[in-house]
Scaffold this motif. Structure first.
Motif, PDB file in Angstrom:
ATOM      1  N   THR A 153      25.016  63.440  54.527  1.00 14.88           N
ATOM      2  CA  THR A 153      26.179  63.324  53.650  1.00 14.88           C
ATOM      3  C   THR A 153      27.234  64.394  53.955  1.00 14.88           C
ATOM      4  N   TYR A 154      26.979  65.213  54.959  1.00 17.71           N
ATOM      5  CA  TYR A 154      27.888  66.293  55.341  1.00 17.71           C
ATOM      6  C   TYR A 154      28.638  65.932  56.615  1.00 17.71           C
ATOM      7  N   HIS A 155      29.748  66.642  56.858  1.00 15.40           N
ATOM      8  CA  HIS A 155      30.527  66.506  58.082  1.00 15.40           C
ATOM      9  C   HIS A 155      30.352  67.795  58.885  1.00 15.40           C
ATOM     10  N   ARG A 156      30.461  67.674  60.182  1.00 10.33           N
ATOM     11  CA  ARG A 156      30.296  68.854  61.039  1.00 10.33           C
ATOM     12  C   ARG A 156      31.616  69.612  61.166  1.00 10.33           C
ATOM     13  N   ALA A 157      31.542  70.930  61.016  1.00 11.01           N
ATOM     14  CA  ALA A 157      32.719  71.794  61.175  1.00 11.01           C
ATOM     15  C   ALA A 157      32.699  72.410  62.572  1.00 11.01           C
ATOM     16  N   TYR A 158      33.866  72.849  63.027  1.00  8.49           N
ATOM     17  CA  TYR A 158      33.996  73.405  64.375  1.00  8.49           C
ATOM     18  C   TYR A 158      35.077  74.481  64.372  1.00  8.49           C
ATOM     19  N   TYR A 159      34.841  75.531  65.182  1.00  9.50           N
ATOM     20  CA  TYR A 159      35.880  76.543  65.381  1.00  9.50           C
ATOM     21  C   TYR A 159      35.744  77.136  66.776  1.00  9.50           C
ATOM     22  N   ASN A 160      36.861  77.242  67.462  1.00  7.28           N
ATOM     23  CA  ASN A 160      36.938  77.900  68.760  1.00  7.28           C
ATOM     24  C   ASN A 160      38.298  78.582  68.813  1.00  7.28           C
ATOM     25  N   PRO A 161      38.344  79.918  68.918  1.00  4.19           N
ATOM     26  CA  PRO A 161      39.642  80.608  68.856  1.00  4.19           C
ATOM     27  C   PRO A 161      40.598  80.232  69.987  1.00  4.19           C
ATOM     28  N   TYR A 162      40.082  79.707  71.075  1.00  4.39           N
ATOM     29  CA  TYR A 162      40.933  79.335  72.203  1.00  4.39           C
ATOM     30  C   TYR A 162      41.571  77.954  72.037  1.00  4.39           C
ATOM     31  N   THR A 163      40.994  77.122  71.187  1.00  2.00           N
ATOM     32  CA  THR A 163      41.511  75.756  71.059  1.00  2.00           C
ATOM     33  C   THR A 163      41.957  75.390  69.652  1.00  2.00           C
ATOM     34  N   THR A 164      41.545  76.173  68.641  1.00  2.00           N
ATOM     35  CA  THR A 164      41.931  75.876  67.256  1.00  2.00           C
ATOM     36  C   THR A 164      42.355  77.160  66.551  1.00  2.00           C
ATOM     37  N   THR A 165      43.190  77.008  65.543  1.00  2.00           N
ATOM     38  CA  THR A 165      43.637  78.174  64.770  1.00  2.00           C
ATOM     39  C   THR A 165      42.829  78.346  63.489  1.00  2.00           C
ATOM     40  N   SER A 166      42.027  77.339  63.160  1.00  2.00           N
ATOM     41  CA  SER A 166      41.223  77.386  61.940  1.00  2.00           C
ATOM     42  C   SER A 166      39.985  76.520  62.150  1.00  2.00           C
ATOM     43  N   PHE A 167      39.109  76.520  61.178  1.00  2.00           N
ATOM     44  CA  PHE A 167      37.976  75.607  61.223  1.00  2.00           C
ATOM     45  C   PHE A 167      38.521  74.186  61.073  1.00  2.00           C
ATOM     46  N   ILE A 168      37.928  73.263  61.829  1.00  2.00           N
ATOM     47  CA  ILE A 168      38.352  71.872  61.785  1.00  2.00           C
ATOM     48  C   ILE A 168      37.122  70.963  61.687  1.00  2.00           C
ATOM     49  N   ASP A 169      37.367  69.706  61.349  1.00  2.00           N
ATOM     50  CA  ASP A 169      36.304  68.711  61.395  1.00  2.00           C
ATOM     51  C   ASP A 169      36.013  68.414  62.867  1.00  2.00           C
ATOM     52  N   TYR A 170      34.747  68.431  63.238  1.00  2.00           N
ATOM     53  CA  TYR A 170      34.340  68.275  64.631  1.00  2.00           C
ATOM     54  C   TYR A 170      34.825  66.960  65.237  1.00  2.00           C
ATOM     55  N   PHE A 171      34.801  65.880  64.477  1.00  2.00           N
ATOM     56  CA  PHE A 171      35.144  64.575  65.019  1.00  2.00           C
ATOM     57  C   PHE A 171      36.603  64.193  64.796  1.00  2.00           C
ATOM     58  N   SER A 172      37.113  64.356  63.582  1.00  2.00           N
ATOM     59  CA  SER A 172      38.483  63.941  63.288  1.00  2.00           C
ATOM     60  C   SER A 172      39.515  64.979  63.711  1.00  2.00           C
ATOM     61  N   LYS A 173      39.076  66.228  63.925  1.00  2.00           N
ATOM     62  CA  LYS A 173      39.952  67.356  64.304  1.00  2.00           C
ATOM     63  C   LYS A 173      40.907  67.763  63.186  1.00  2.00           C
ATOM     64  N   GLU A 174      40.682  67.263  61.967  1.00  2.00           N
ATOM     65  CA  GLU A 174      41.522  67.643  60.834  1.00  2.00           C
ATOM     66  C   GLU A 174      41.191  69.065  60.400  1.00  2.00           C
ATOM     67  N   LYS A 175      42.236  69.810  60.054  1.00  2.00           N
ATOM     68  CA  LYS A 175      42.070  71.186  59.598  1.00  2.00           C
ATOM     69  C   LYS A 175      41.351  71.203  58.252  1.00  2.00           C
ATOM     70  N   LEU A 176      40.390  72.113  58.112  1.00  2.00           N
ATOM     71  CA  LEU A 176      39.708  72.285  56.832  1.00  2.00           C
ATOM     72  C   LEU A 176      40.548  73.245  56.001  1.00  2.00           C
ATOM     73  N   GLU A 177      41.167  72.705  54.997  1.00  2.00           N
ATOM     74  CA  GLU A 177      42.113  73.463  54.171  1.00  2.00           C
ATOM     75  C   GLU A 177      41.406  74.530  53.346  1.00  2.00           C
ATOM     76  N   ASP A 178      42.135  75.164  52.465  1.00  2.00           N
ATOM     77  CA  ASP A 178      41.608  76.252  51.644  1.00  2.00           C
ATOM     78  C   ASP A 178      40.777  75.764  50.467  1.00  2.00           C
ATOM     79  N   ASP A 179      40.359  74.512  50.517  1.00  2.00           N
ATOM     80  CA  ASP A 179      39.530  73.963  49.448  1.00  2.00           C
ATOM     81  C   ASP A 179      38.149  74.604  49.475  1.00  2.00           C
ATOM     82  N   GLU A 180      37.425  74.420  48.369  1.00  2.00           N
ATOM     83  CA  GLU A 180      36.054  74.891  48.323  1.00  2.00           C
ATOM     84  C   GLU A 180      35.128  73.787  48.798  1.00  2.00           C
TER      85      GLU A 180
END
Length: 116
Positions: free
Chosen positions: A71-98
């Motif tokens: 029921t969870y989604h995978r998160a991803y972060y790489n300082p060379y390719t993203t500026t924030s944590f993103i969804d691994y598949f959709s590449k959408e930025k994970l906002e400041d939500d909880e």
């Protein structure tokens, strides 16, 4: 409040106190209720120096409850390719939500906390 970040040397997640920065332990399995955080100054230092440093982590509180990873989604972060944590598949930025954040081995999974 705690901070959780991946430790490449130990191949697990480290846990430290958010205020004192005191190391509390390490684990391969943990669930928290919290937020994703990237320190942009630390990220820029990684880009300019080409060396890793601790600048990206999750901040929150220990949380127990259902842990069906399906029921969870995978998160991803790489300082060379993203500026924030993103969804691994959709590449959408994970906002400041909880989120409910689940740490399993080397992977980080998240589920947005429903708002009332």
């Amino acid at each position: 409040m705690i901070e959780v970040y991946y430790n490449d040397l130990l191949n697990c997640f480290n846990i430290r106190d958010n205020k004192t920065k005191r190391y509390l332990g390490h684990t391969k399995l943990l669930k928290i209720k919290g937020k994703f955080q990237v320190d942009e100054i630390g990220r820029q230092r990684v880009l300019s120096e080409g060396k890793r440093n601790l600048h990206a982590f999750c901040v929150g509180e220990f949380f127990s409850g259902e842990c069906d990873v399906n029921t969870y989604h995978r998160a991803y972060y790489n300082p060379y390719t993203t500026t924030s944590f993103i969804d691994y598949f959709s590449k959408e930025k994970l906002e400041d939500d909880e989120y409910y954040i689940l740490f399993i081995n080397k992977d980080v999974f998240y589920k947005k906390i429903p708002t009332d």
